[in-house]
Design a protein around this motif. Structure first.
Motif, PDB file in Angstrom:
ATOM      1  N   THR A  34      22.083  23.348 -27.207  1.00 14.45           N
ATOM      2  CA  THR A  34      23.002  22.361 -27.737  1.00 14.45           C
ATOM      3  C   THR A  34      22.265  21.283 -28.520  1.00 14.45           C
ATOM      4  N   SER A  35      20.934  21.255 -28.420  1.00 14.85           N
ATOM      5  CA  SER A  35      20.142  20.270 -29.153  1.00 14.85           C
ATOM      6  C   SER A  35      19.789  20.841 -30.519  1.00 14.85           C
ATOM      7  N   MET A  36      20.571  20.482 -31.544  1.00 15.68           N
ATOM      8  CA  MET A  36      20.431  21.091 -32.855  1.00 15.68           C
ATOM      9  C   MET A  36      19.068  20.809 -33.491  1.00 15.68           C
ATOM     10  N   ILE A  37      18.434  19.713 -33.092  1.00 17.37           N
ATOM     11  CA  ILE A  37      17.167  19.350 -33.722  1.00 17.37           C
ATOM     12  C   ILE A  37      16.015  20.223 -33.246  1.00 17.37           C
ATOM     13  N   LEU A  38      16.211  21.010 -32.175  1.00 16.12           N
ATOM     14  CA  LEU A  38      15.132  21.822 -31.649  1.00 16.12           C
ATOM     15  C   LEU A  38      15.393  23.313 -31.849  1.00 16.12           C
ATOM     16  N   ASN A  39      16.363  23.683 -32.666  1.00 15.15           N
ATOM     17  CA  ASN A  39      16.500  25.113 -32.917  1.00 15.15           C
ATOM     18  C   ASN A  39      15.346  25.576 -33.795  1.00 15.15           C
ATOM     19  N   TYR A  40      15.010  26.842 -33.697  1.00 15.30           N
ATOM     20  CA  TYR A  40      13.795  27.329 -34.346  1.00 15.30           C
ATOM     21  C   TYR A  40      13.863  27.220 -35.862  1.00 15.30           C
ATOM     22  N   ARG A  41      15.013  27.470 -36.448  1.00 13.86           N
ATOM     23  CA  ARG A  41      15.115  27.386 -37.906  1.00 13.86           C
ATOM     24  C   ARG A  41      14.756  25.999 -38.403  1.00 13.86           C
ATOM     25  N   TRP A  42      15.264  24.974 -37.712  1.00  6.14           N
ATOM     26  CA  TRP A  42      14.918  23.600 -38.079  1.00  6.14           C
ATOM     27  C   TRP A  42      13.431  23.348 -37.907  1.00  6.14           C
ATOM     28  N   LEU A  43      12.872  23.824 -36.799  1.00  6.60           N
ATOM     29  CA  LEU A  43      11.459  23.594 -36.517  1.00  6.60           C
ATOM     30  C   LEU A  43      10.589  24.257 -37.587  1.00  6.60           C
ATOM     31  N   TYR A  44      10.893  25.490 -37.918  1.00  7.47           N
ATOM     32  CA  TYR A  44      10.109  26.202 -38.928  1.00  7.47           C
ATOM     33  C   TYR A  44      10.178  25.485 -40.276  1.00  7.47           C
ATOM     34  N   ASP A  45      11.380  25.131 -40.691  1.00  7.46           N
ATOM     35  CA  ASP A  45      11.540  24.486 -41.999  1.00  7.46           C
ATOM     36  C   ASP A  45      10.801  23.150 -42.057  1.00  7.46           C
ATOM     37  N   THR A  46      10.843  22.406 -40.954  1.00  7.91           N
ATOM     38  CA  THR A  46      10.170  21.109 -40.908  1.00  7.91           C
ATOM     39  C   THR A  46       8.660  21.267 -41.008  1.00  7.91           C
ATOM     40  N   VAL A  47       8.105  22.202 -40.279  1.00  7.61           N
ATOM     41  CA  VAL A  47       6.656  22.402 -40.272  1.00  7.61           C
ATOM     42  C   VAL A  47       6.182  23.055 -41.577  1.00  7.61           C
ATOM     43  N   ARG A  48       6.977  23.965 -42.085  1.00 13.07           N
ATOM     44  CA  ARG A  48       6.568  24.666 -43.316  1.00 13.07           C
ATOM     45  C   ARG A  48       6.328  23.687 -44.467  1.00 13.07           C
ATOM     46  N   LYS A  49       7.055  22.579 -44.475  1.00 14.38           N
ATOM     47  CA  LYS A  49       6.894  21.580 -45.539  1.00 14.38           C
ATOM     48  C   LYS A  49       5.514  20.920 -45.510  1.00 14.38           C
ATOM     49  N   ARG A  50       4.811  21.028 -44.389  1.00 15.55           N
ATOM     50  CA  ARG A  50       3.483  20.414 -44.282  1.00 15.55           C
ATOM     51  C   ARG A  50       2.410  21.233 -45.002  1.00 15.55           C
ATOM     52  N   PHE A  51       2.730  22.461 -45.399  1.00 18.30           N
ATOM     53  CA  PHE A  51       1.725  23.378 -45.920  1.00 18.30           C
ATOM     54  C   PHE A  51       2.103  23.858 -47.319  1.00 18.30           C
ATOM     55  N   GLU A  52       1.087  24.269 -48.059  1.00 19.55           N
ATOM     56  CA  GLU A  52       1.302  24.728 -49.423  1.00 19.55           C
ATOM     57  C   GLU A  52       1.911  26.125 -49.479  1.00 19.55           C
ATOM     58  N   SER A  53       1.690  26.921 -48.423  1.00 21.12           N
ATOM     59  CA  SER A  53       2.187  28.297 -48.437  1.00 21.12           C
ATOM     60  C   SER A  53       2.412  28.784 -47.016  1.00 21.12           C
ATOM     61  N   ASP A  54       3.121  29.915 -46.915  1.00 19.06           N
ATOM     62  CA  ASP A  54       3.301  30.552 -45.609  1.00 19.06           C
ATOM     63  C   ASP A  54       1.954  30.935 -45.031  1.00 19.06           C
ATOM     64  N   GLU A  55       1.075  31.444 -45.882  1.00 18.56           N
ATOM     65  CA  GLU A  55      -0.240  31.894 -45.427  1.00 18.56           C
ATOM     66  C   GLU A  55      -1.061  30.737 -44.861  1.00 18.56           C
ATOM     67  N   ALA A  56      -0.966  29.579 -45.505  1.00 16.68           N
ATOM     68  CA  ALA A  56      -1.711  28.413 -45.034  1.00 16.68           C
ATOM     69  C   ALA A  56      -1.214  27.969 -43.666  1.00 16.68           C
TER      70      ALA A  56
END
Length: 237
Positions: free
Chosen positions: A9-31
């Motif tokens: 029920t905690s929308m901020i901790l669903n995996y899609r949100w987590l992935y999208d948030t962290v992915r923005k920290r990197f230049e690429s998926d590989e990085a």
């Protein structure tokens, strides 16, 4: 007091949100993938000698309350001074021998922590006798869905392996585990999983349940989910 809502029920901790948030920290998926920690496979954990587990236990004990880089730099000297941390040898260390190590300037001379080496050697040997397998096999077969149960056993039966040291030892040894760092805890609080610093087994069980759901949704190991939660709070991790 912990909130009793289901983790989903905690929308901020669903995996899609987590992935999208962290992915923005990197230049690429590989990085991003290269940055995230990797756990050893169960087969590799089983192949490691029990001397490597005693070494990792001891290293984590010495890291507690000290800069990890200082301990890590000294560790080759520890390996030499303690003959590779073979449990059958280390369990025989006498108080007089431990006292003698206090004169060895190549290692960190902390008498109380030095005393844990024969005690943890005995712990490893006891597990081997009780389980009829190597300590590495015992660690490898412990289910990640109850990693806090392994933390609890290490804290109860090991020497100075309570608090964060149980998870820290497992991370050093290569066993998949999450870490309850300040950043991870901050994200769990922000997500409504908990509302204070975890202090007991009930708190940890709720956190374990949240990690289990994230793992089911993502297929990622606990160590990577832990790192991603930290990165969602602190970009520099």
């Amino acid at each position: 007091m912990l909130k009793q809502n289901e983790t989903k029920t905690s929308m901020i901790l669903n995996y899609r949100w987590l992935y999208d948030t962290v992915r923005k920290r990197f230049e690429s998926d590989e990085a991003m993938e290269a940055f995230l920690p990797k756990a050893l496979t169960p087969a590799t954990l089983k192949q490691k000698g029990d001397d490597r587990y005693l070494s990792a236990m001891s290293q984590r004990v010495f890291q507690a309350g000290m800069q990890h880089s200082v301990v890590n730099a000294k560790w080759p000297a520890f390996e030499e001074a303690f003959w590779g941390f073979v449990p059958e040898t280390m369990v025989m260390l006498s108080p007089e021998q431990i006292e003698g190590y206090m004169k060895n300037s190549s290692i960190i001379r902390h008498y109380t922590k030095l005393q844990t080496i024969p005690r943890n050697a005995q712990f490893i040997l006891d597990i081997r006798q009780e389980q009829g397998c190597s300590f590495g096999e015992f660690i490898a077969d412990w289910p990640s869905a109850d990693i806090i149960g392994l933390w609890r056993l290490l804290a109860k039966r090991g020497a100075r392996l309570g608090g964060r040291s149980s998870a820290g030892f497992l991370r050093l040894a290569g066993k998949d585990t999450f870490l309850l760092t300040s950043d991870v805890t901050a994200r769990l609080i922000a997500a409504g999983i908990i509302d204070h610093e975890p202090t007991g087994q009930r708190d940890r069980q709720i956190i374990q349940d949240a990690f289990n759901e994230l793992q089911q949704d993502s297929g990622r190991p606990l160590c990577q989910l832990s790192a991603m939660l930290s990165l969602s709070i602190n970009p520099r991790f």
